[in-house]
Write an enzyme that holds these catalytic residues in place. Structure first.
Site, PDB file in Angstrom:
ATOM      1  N   LEU C 238      62.481 -47.052 -90.510  1.00  0.00           N
ATOM      2  CA  LEU C 238      61.639 -47.901 -89.660  1.00  0.00           C
ATOM      3  C   LEU C 238      61.746 -49.391 -90.000  1.00  0.00           C
ATOM      4  CD1 LEU C 238      59.469 -47.943 -87.416  1.00  0.00           C
ATOM      5  CD2 LEU C 238      57.745 -47.818 -89.226  1.00  0.00           C
ATOM      6  N   ASP C 239      62.070 -50.209 -88.992  1.00  0.00           N
ATOM      7  CA  ASP C 239      62.097 -51.677 -89.126  1.00  0.00           C
ATOM      8  C   ASP C 239      63.007 -52.156 -90.251  1.00  0.00           C
ATOM      9  OD1 ASP C 239      60.297 -51.878 -87.025  1.00  0.00           O
ATOM     10  OD2 ASP C 239      58.555 -51.847 -88.333  1.00  0.00           O
ATOM     11  N   ALA C 240      64.027 -51.371 -90.563  1.00  0.00           N
ATOM     12  CA  ALA C 240      64.918 -51.727 -91.670  1.00  0.00           C
ATOM     13  C   ALA C 240      66.360 -51.925 -91.227  1.00  0.00           C
ATOM     14  CB  ALA C 240      64.843 -50.644 -92.751  1.00  0.00           C
TER      15      ALA C 240
END
Lengths: 295, 295, 295, 295
Positions: C238-240
């Site tokens: 996530l969001d990486a």
């Protein structure tokens, strides 16, 4: 941007400008490949407006067995193929560059530059500082740098000898850059010409707004919401030389002139330091009234 | 900044300017305390240069039992004590404001403002859009807003009747703001005067640089490293009115005029939206050639 | 940056990444010179950290007599010489790209992107918009674009069929980019994998700060003085994913969460528009967790 | 922002925080009017989230006939009316403030702060500099400031006596600010507590991203497109204290860690100088984990 400062490596830096046509990149890169050059940085710009081509290439010195002089001789043939208008330089980041600073009373840019040189951020030696006031002698000498005070007469018409003295003091060091670090004197046209491409000024406004004296006062009077600074090459036309770098900072109705002066200093320091660094790393090419900056 | 948009609360907003002296804050806040006013936002500015005092105060409407009209009557007495030069307004955020937009062919500012109004970001209704070209009629009508096309003759000397028609169309809505959203026509002095303090322009340069026509072309020719936009009140002197907001974006040697136009649009939209929002929220006070913006 | 949008010219764009060594630039430029290619833009990057070489070159299509297919065949031989790890694409700016947008309830990014496509700022067609709420159907259809509503169950464990439906709707267009324009749903790992390098998300924080839900609330609670937005490729973590673009805007103690949401929208729109534009112009190359962006 | 530095005037500065209710502004301004106070700057903030009210008011000292001590006594009565939770200070800009700097090996922040103090930009004296390495002794002494070298054992568990020595050296000057100017040592909780509200750190990342050691390496590994710096009050939780100021600078794929370090220094210097200046001018009020900054 990558920088010589970021690795231990010595590099040869080729800068070139010529009329654009097909095959230039191929010709230059074939040459570099031929002599075993390992390209660390390469930048190109084809200017649609003027039909000019610009490139800067940094090659690991250790990857090339030729001497710099031999490399220059060999490259001269390549450059000749690219046409008679071609301009180029081939420099060695292992050669320490020399800078002379011209100052007046305001010391923030001087203090900042001396600090950056001491910290190894700017790859140069400050050969001398010349002031038209003696105020900054102490801070200069603290850094182990020579300071020369040159007295300027009040009457601009009588300043010729003073400028002649400055010229001699500067030229004694054959510097790569003559930096007007808030010098507050307009260079005579013959000095602009003499140091063309090497004299760098920091003007405390976002040019072309607020040309000339007291730009923060002009900015205050106009009520702008941002103030700026401009680093540019000095030419005979006041504050109209090719711009290397600019930046701005936000101000508002609570900021008096003194606040703008204080906040503007931070931008002046940053903009001058960036512009000088790019100049010293051969990242700036002048073409007409404009610059190409391979930052 | 806090905003009416960020809570459900209705507020009364007092804006005032008067010659500075001791006791002004005390007098105003005593008045507000007296009528039970709960202050949500308060901003003050004492201008050292002009000796003028400015304030903006937002009070919860629900905390005050007076009607707005009664409050105005009562406050008029306070204002009178502060001297005959005192200028003030007392407005109600519950009153929906009206805006008229003047446009030409470039639709980015129009599209942006209509989107913000639809999203509830700008507390106003777009009463009408007037174009000197018919190009933006479709996008305007999609948003359910009336579009009026007013044909402008090529010869500037013959544009009087067209401006008269624009004036009538605008004045029919008695708008709080007349926004020149890339209108590309210079308003005649009598219209500047007529809409003084309400006509807002977006100029696509960082003023005072690049006044007049084709500022991106001017910026390109000068080789600046930042381009900007300026939102200002319209006055009779071209692009010289009091500045509400400015911002800039970085460009470099690879940017042609078309790139500057494209990137500049983003700044124009932001700067106009901010400036208009502050105007509609009574955050801007004009004093001489300058503004105080309580953002 | 220069752009296809700034001239009428059609270009062939070569993007390539391979292990760094001497002679790569020479090999590629010799090839381009051989087929008469007029290079309009050329950018190189030698990554010291990973030992990888990256380049993007834009050539005037009119300068080359080969078809794109023939050029690809010929270049495949050059690429083979550069080693088996070499990855490259050769695209034609004359080919209109297709984009599918995934949205939820917040319309500002959708409105902004549709406006940019209509204005010709983004060289693509929006093939379809898919929403997990029906709210944005009207604004989408106004722009003449198909809208598909896909209902998502409240229980995350039961969303498989909904994602499968989204997948089918997206894949029907074989898009160059799948943009999560404030979609607010975490893509399942198999979709991240399936759209790897094409799925682009806008996250409303300056990553890696404030990962996950309600980043403006997190920013408010922490008391940061700037808020930001991040455009990145979607990966299973996530969001990486690799970051394409980020920017920030200043906030202060007067800004409540609602003010941050409003101001943040302006940054989200800009950051997403820039990131998507660079992706569509083949200016972004992913290497590991990072990107090279030849903007 | 206006500043004491921008005029010759001495001012009394009142800072106050208390639970919000109606009439606070009226009460305070009535008091100031009563004693003849000419308000030069006034700022208010009503925090909707916590229900707290904050104000800072700067009054011309020359307009008040009371001594500062008498004014404090009189104001204590006003403060008492505002409730037992009220916190306030009343300071005199004519009183020169004292600062102690803690440093390690990196000298850029030290060099910058000493330059600003010498130039009169920061209204304080640097009482002493304490280093856990001797490297910065020379530059400190050049400015005529005492330098104390305190040796820190390698084992963190054995650093207690070293910190005790630092504490004694600092407390000998009873400073208004203890600045960790790239000190690189984590203060033990009891020192955080002891210097609460006075110990200011500069962290070389945009917090809360990249807490702890080597933030530029962390930023490089994540591939962010902006790097930043954060000035905050020191608390026992690492890099989690109330943030005073933050700023960022753009980086790209060409920037190696060394380039980030170099460019980051410029932001560190600016952010620390701004944060320290606001602290010394009593412009910062801490409330919970956050600050109100009346800049």
């Amino acid at each position: 941007m990558s920088s010589a400062a970021s690795t231990d490596d010595r590099r040869y830096v080729l800068s070139l400008g010529c009329p654009d046509r097909t095959g230039i990149v191929a010709r230059i890169s074939a040459f570099l490949a031929e002599i075993g050059g390992w390209i660390v940085e390469a930048a190109y710009h084809a200017d649609a407006d003027t039909g000019w081509f610009f490139t800067r290439q940094a090659v690991r010195a250790s990857s090339i067995s030729l001497s710099l002089e031999e490399m220059r001789e060999r490259f001269a043939e390549v450059a000749a193929e690219l046409g008679p208008e071609t301009e180029w330089t081939l420099t060695d980041t292992g050669e320490r560059k020399r800078v002379v600073l011209l100052v007046s009373k305001e010391g923030h840019c001087l203090h900042d530059l001396l600090g950056r040189v001491a910290a190894g951020e700017l790859q140069c030696d400050v050969a001398a500082v010349i002031g038209n006031h003696p105020d900054l002698e102490r801070v200069t000498k603290r850094h182990g740098v020579d300071f020369h005070y040159v007295s300027f007469p009040k009457d601009p018409a009588e300043r010729g000898p003073a400028f002649e003295q400055v010229r001699k003091l500067v030229d004694a060091h054959d510097p790569h850059a003559v930096v007007l670090a808030r010098f507050m004197q307009v260079l005579p046209p013959e000095l602009c010409e003499h140091w063309a491409g090497r004299a760098i000024n920091i003007h405390h406004s976002f040019l072309p707004s607020f040309i000339g004296a007291r730009p923060y006062h002009q900015a205050f009077a106009r009520g702008v919401k941002l103030i700026g600074a401009t680093c540019h090459y000095v030419t005979a036309e006041l504050d109209a030389g090719p711009i290397i770098e600019q930046d701005v900072i936000r101000v508002d109705h609570t900021d008096e002139v003194a606040d703008m002066v204080r906040q503007g200093r931070d931008i002046e320091k940053l903009v001058l330091a960036r512009g000088l660094r790019w100049h010293l790393e051969d990242r700036v090419q002048v073409h007409g009234r404009k610059t190409v900056v391979f930052s």
